[in-house]
Motif scaffolding. Structure first.
Motif: not given
Length: 78
Positions: A50-52, A32-33, A25-26, A44-47
């Motif tokens: 990376c977490i995902g 998408a972001l 999901g992340a 925010c999308g890159l962050f």
């Protein structure tokens, strides 16, 4: 319960399914972001991406285990 091969501490186990679902999901939210025209939304999308990826690796490669002493995924569980 297995022990950490590095420090010998008992490992904590998290749900692999939940880690993989949350990571997926992340990554999807990160894709998408990621808009090249808006820098803050892209960051925010890159962050999130990376977490995902980290959560996916923790669920798949790390098999959901975590060492509280080393603060990382154990390298080799076999």
């Amino acid at each position: 319960m297995p022990h950490c091969p590095v420090c010998g501490t008992e490992l904590v186990r998290k749900s692999r399914g939940l880690l993989v679902c949350t990571g997926t999901g992340a990554v999807i939210a990160g894709v998408a972001l990621f808009l090249p025209s808006i820098i803050w939304i892209s960051a925010c999308g890159l962050f999130a991406g990376c977490i995902g990826i980290y959560l996916l690796m923790w669920g798949i490669v790390g098999k959901g285990y975590w060492c509280r002493t080393c603060k990382r995924i154990p390298p080799d569980m076999e």
